[in-house]
Design a protein around this motif. Structure first.
Motif, PDB file in Angstrom:
ATOM      1  N   TYR A  92       0.858  -1.180   0.000  1.00  0.00           N
ATOM      2  CA  TYR A  92       0.000   0.000   0.000  1.00  0.00           C
ATOM      3  C   TYR A  92       0.891   1.226   0.000  1.00  0.00           C
ATOM      4  N   LEU A  93       0.870   1.968  -1.096  1.00  0.00           N
ATOM      5  CA  LEU A  93       1.755   3.112  -1.275  1.00  0.00           C
ATOM      6  C   LEU A  93       0.925   4.385  -1.351  1.00  0.00           C
ATOM      7  N   ARG A  94       1.428   5.429  -0.716  1.00  0.00           N
ATOM      8  CA  ARG A  94       0.709   6.702  -0.689  1.00  0.00           C
ATOM      9  C   ARG A  94       1.593   7.823  -1.222  1.00  0.00           C
ATOM     10  N   GLY A  95       0.969   8.730  -1.905  1.00  0.00           N
ATOM     11  CA  GLY A  95       1.642   9.929  -2.373  1.00  0.00           C
ATOM     12  C   GLY A  95       0.702  11.112  -2.266  1.00  0.00           C
ATOM     13  N   ASP A  96       1.233  12.230  -1.797  1.00  0.00           N
ATOM     14  CA  ASP A  96       0.418  13.435  -1.652  1.00  0.00           C
ATOM     15  C   ASP A  96       0.254  14.088  -3.025  1.00  0.00           C
ATOM     16  N   PRO A  97      -0.961  14.200  -3.540  1.00  0.00           N
ATOM     17  CA  PRO A  97      -1.148  14.776  -4.878  1.00  0.00           C
ATOM     18  C   PRO A  97      -0.694  16.232  -4.977  1.00  0.00           C
ATOM     19  N   ARG A  98      -0.506  16.881  -3.836  1.00  0.00           N
ATOM     20  CA  ARG A  98      -0.034  18.275  -3.845  1.00  0.00           C
ATOM     21  C   ARG A  98       1.477  18.365  -3.748  1.00  0.00           C
ATOM     22  N   HIS A  99       2.123  17.211  -3.695  1.00  0.00           N
ATOM     23  CA  HIS A  99       3.584  17.194  -3.526  1.00  0.00           C
ATOM     24  C   HIS A  99       4.170  16.239  -4.557  1.00  0.00           C
TER      25      HIS A  99
ATOM     26  N   PRO B  47       7.214  15.322  -5.537  1.00  0.00           N
ATOM     27  CA  PRO B  47       8.246  14.331  -5.190  1.00  0.00           C
ATOM     28  C   PRO B  47       7.689  13.097  -4.483  1.00  0.00           C
ATOM     29  N   SER B  48       6.684  13.273  -3.614  1.00  0.00           N
ATOM     30  CA  SER B  48       6.123  12.107  -2.915  1.00  0.00           C
ATOM     31  C   SER B  48       5.375  11.211  -3.887  1.00  0.00           C
ATOM     32  N   VAL B  49       4.734  11.799  -4.889  1.00  0.00           N
ATOM     33  CA  VAL B  49       4.062  10.994  -5.916  1.00  0.00           C
ATOM     34  C   VAL B  49       5.094  10.228  -6.734  1.00  0.00           C
ATOM     35  N   ALA B  50       6.191  10.884  -7.084  1.00  0.00           N
ATOM     36  CA  ALA B  50       7.244  10.221  -7.852  1.00  0.00           C
ATOM     37  C   ALA B  50       7.858   9.059  -7.062  1.00  0.00           C
ATOM     38  N   ASP B  51       8.067   9.261  -5.757  1.00  0.00           N
ATOM     39  CA  ASP B  51       8.605   8.185  -4.923  1.00  0.00           C
ATOM     40  C   ASP B  51       7.655   6.994  -4.895  1.00  0.00           C
ATOM     41  N   ALA B  52       6.347   7.283  -4.775  1.00  0.00           N
ATOM     42  CA  ALA B  52       5.365   6.203  -4.731  1.00  0.00           C
ATOM     43  C   ALA B  52       5.332   5.441  -6.060  1.00  0.00           C
TER      44      ALA B  52
END
Length: 648
Positions: A230-237, A239-244
């Protein structure tokens, strides 16, 4: 060849007496190197090829493992002496500490138990259309992607990946086995100039291997960072989406999932006869991997993240940490203490850390003052598995003090509870360190007073409860009873004898056998050492006569049964056999004699004071016996049939 120490002073940046270290550890050290990872790499290759080499450099562990693979040799043991002992501002003797670390590195490593998890790359992406569709375009070539859009989203004009519309109602599982339920479920219907959606329906069910949550909303699972797959990424950020996205792309194939906790249901004190007792593991599990299953609990190994909290808090030993087992950890503790003291060290302190703490130690060594010479680090995968039993075992083995360095993502309340319990038993000889600055950590350790260690060390054996008792007796000689904090898993059962009727409901439910009866006399017996303080007996007692006293009774009497309550037995007025409790029978006589239809008159009331056998006999022979049926018919014989024929 046998074991040998391959030591490098890292370009002369640390002082190591190889002769003294070899003498203290009993492991030969052929030479002191200075550039083992560069100019002297051939020496490293030769030692690895010979086998059983302990290379005293952890910084270049991946290099040495790669070298071993190239020459077809087993991966060597890599020991970090430099950051944990060599690089320090302490001018004291570091030989005892290096001896302890070397001895620990030579211990056999228990084989880990695991199960295979297969992920075929079926990925469900959640989130706003613009974010989720863009993520699907990036992953469509490596994963089998399905995008779940909200109920107002327009259909994407592509078949490169699957797209559906609806509301995610429920999700469960982990990597390779997620199950999802979707309401208002609609599938894409391509065709014509404008694509559309199918008729919505509730309860659509599917499964996937990976869930990529880019919704920015509340997590679908508790402790989401511990739910594999289960991976999460903040759609407003971004880099976190890219990491996910990067993590999702790597979750394809067969993975080994460790089996962290061993469960022995027969020892579980969760429930009996629909009465709930212990809930410690259920209440503390951060991932929700533990669930009630009848009288015991069950663990979903796919969801369990191996934090160790449940095994630390389990009072009965039904749950034990198994990756590696508890006895392996106890062996490491005792080996560190024995080797340090054997090399002439005095008053060692144990610093328990996880991977985060290990990194702090490396930063403190490289950029600061490092660790004091008497502070021995013990790095664990699961910090929460180090509870009161382990703290007490370390103190009994010769450590003067135990520090546990907190880290992000752990259940701090578990460690706070366990340290408080250990201090109540040992007398304030352990603490939690809450530092995220390496310099602050070093300053605290260097500024701490050196306490006195136990003179006559012991090596406790057995399960965690047995180890606690043995260590407590060594640490507090002459003490009979130690008061403990509330919710401690040790203590006494207190019975209000004026309220107890000796119904023995508590005995029938006690999961550990701490409460017992006497088959010959009306007695309630208790063995304090076996009591788990689980609460079952107090919950079942119809008279509310049971309370608890958290304490650790170190007297020998705690190992045997003592009588908590007893009364005079009632003697049968007919045969004299003992049965029941006289006071209870007297109460029943007072309630029923001449007041109930079945016990009118002295003869009927007299039956209340009879044992079961005599009472049944008296009831059978009394006039208008309630259990007497009609007279049995006479047995008919052949003569009866013949005489009947003659009569006709």
């Amino acid at each position: 060849m046998g074991k040998q120490l391959i030591i490098c002073d890292c370009s002369g940046s640390q002082q190591i007496d190889t002769t003294a270290l070899s003498r203290a550890t009993g492991i030969p050290c052929p030479k002191l190197h200075s550039a083992l990872c560069t100019g002297e790499i051939e020496a490293a290759a030769g030692a690895i090829a010979d086998g059983e080499a302990i290379i005293c450099c952890a910084q270049e562990q991946s290099l040495f493992e790669q070298l071993a693979a190239e020459i077809g040799a087993p991966a060597p043991v890599c020991l970090d002496l430099r950051d944990r002992a060599g690089w320090t501002a302490d001018t004291g003797d570091t030989l005892p500490k290096m001896s302890a670390l070397t001895a620990e590195a030579g211990l056999p490593v228990a084989a880990a138990k695991s199960i295979d998890v297969i992920s075929e790359g079926v990925c469900l992406i959640l989130g706003p259309a613009e974010i989720a569709l863009a993520a699907a375009e990036k992953l469509q070539d490596v994963l089998a992607v399905t995008v779940l859009l909200n109920e107002t989203a327009r259909p994407p004009m592509t078949r490169a990946f699957e797209a559906v519309r609806g509301r995610l109602k429920r999700a469960s599982g982990a990597l390779g086995q997620f199950d999802v339920t979707i309401d208002a479920f609609q599938q894409l219907t391509p065709g014509g100039r404008q694509w559309g959606w199918s008729t919505p329906r509730d309860g659509g069910q599917s499964n996937c291997d990976i869930i990529l949550d880019l919704s920015g909303e509340a997590s679908l699972f508790p402790a989401p960072e511990k739910r594999i797959g289960y991976l999460r990424g903040d759609p407003r950020h971004a880099p976190s989406v890219a990491d996910a996205l990067l993590q999702a792309a790597q979750l394809v194939g067969t993975f080994e999932k460790p089996l962290y906790v061993r469960n022995q249901p027969l020892l579980c004190a969760h429930s009996r006869a629909d009465q709930t007792g212990c809930r410690k593991c259920l209440d503390i599990c951060p991932t929700g991997a533990i669930s009630a299953s009848g009288d015991h609990v069950s663990i979903d190994p796919m969801i369990c993240a191996g934090c160790g909290s449940c095994a630390t808090l389990c009072p009965s030993g039904a749950l034990t940490y198994d990756a590696p087992p508890t006895d392996s950890l106890m062996r490491r503790i005792q080996t560190l203490a024995t080797a340090f003291l054997g090399a002439g060290g005095i008053a060692p302190r144990l610093l328990v850390v996880n991977g985060h703490g290990g990194e702090m130690i490396r930063y403190a060594a490289r950029y600061g003052t490092g660790l004091p010479a008497n502070v021995i680090p013990l790095e664990l995968e699961a910090l929460n598995r180090f509870g009161h039993a382990e703290i007490l075992a370390a103190l009994a083995a010769g450590f003067a003090w135990v520090d546990i360095l907190l880290a992000p993502g752990i259940e701090q309340d578990v460690l706070e509870r366990e340290v408080a319990l250990a201090n109540a038993i040992s007398g304030e000889k352990s603490a939690l360190l809450d530092h995220f600055d390496p310099d602050a950590l070093s300053e605290t350790l260097f500024g701490a007073a050196v306490p006195t260690a136990l003179a006559d060390v012991v090596r406790p054996l057995g399960n965690r409860r047995q180890i606690t008792r043995q260590a407590a007796k060594a640490l507090t000689p002459g003490t009979a009873v130690l008061p403990l904090p509330a919710e401690a898993p040790y203590g006494a059962v207190l019975v209000d004898t004026s309220a107890c009727t000796l119904c023995l409901s508590c005995v029938s439910l006690c999961p550990s056998g701490a409460l017992g009866d006497n088959p010959d006399l009306p007695q309630l017996r208790f063995q304090e050492d076996a009591c788990l303080q689980c609460g079952l007996c107090a919950n079942i007692c119809p008279e509310d006569a049971i309370t608890y006293e958290p304490r650790l009774n170190l007297a020998d009497s705690a190992l045997s049964q003592v009588v908590l309550h007893e009364e005079e037995p009632c003697a049968c007025v007919e045969c004299g056999a003992l049965f029941g409790v006289k006071s209870t029978v007297d109460k029943i006589v007072g309630m029923l004699a001449d007041k109930h239809a079945m016990f009118q008159g002295s003869e009927a009331a007299r039956m209340i004071r009879m044992c079961d056998k005599c009472r049944v006999n008296a009831q059978h022979h009394q006039e208008n016996a309630p259990f007497r049926g009609a007279d049995r018919p006479r047995v008919r014989t052949t003569d009866d049939y013949l005489s009947k024929r003659r009569d006709h």
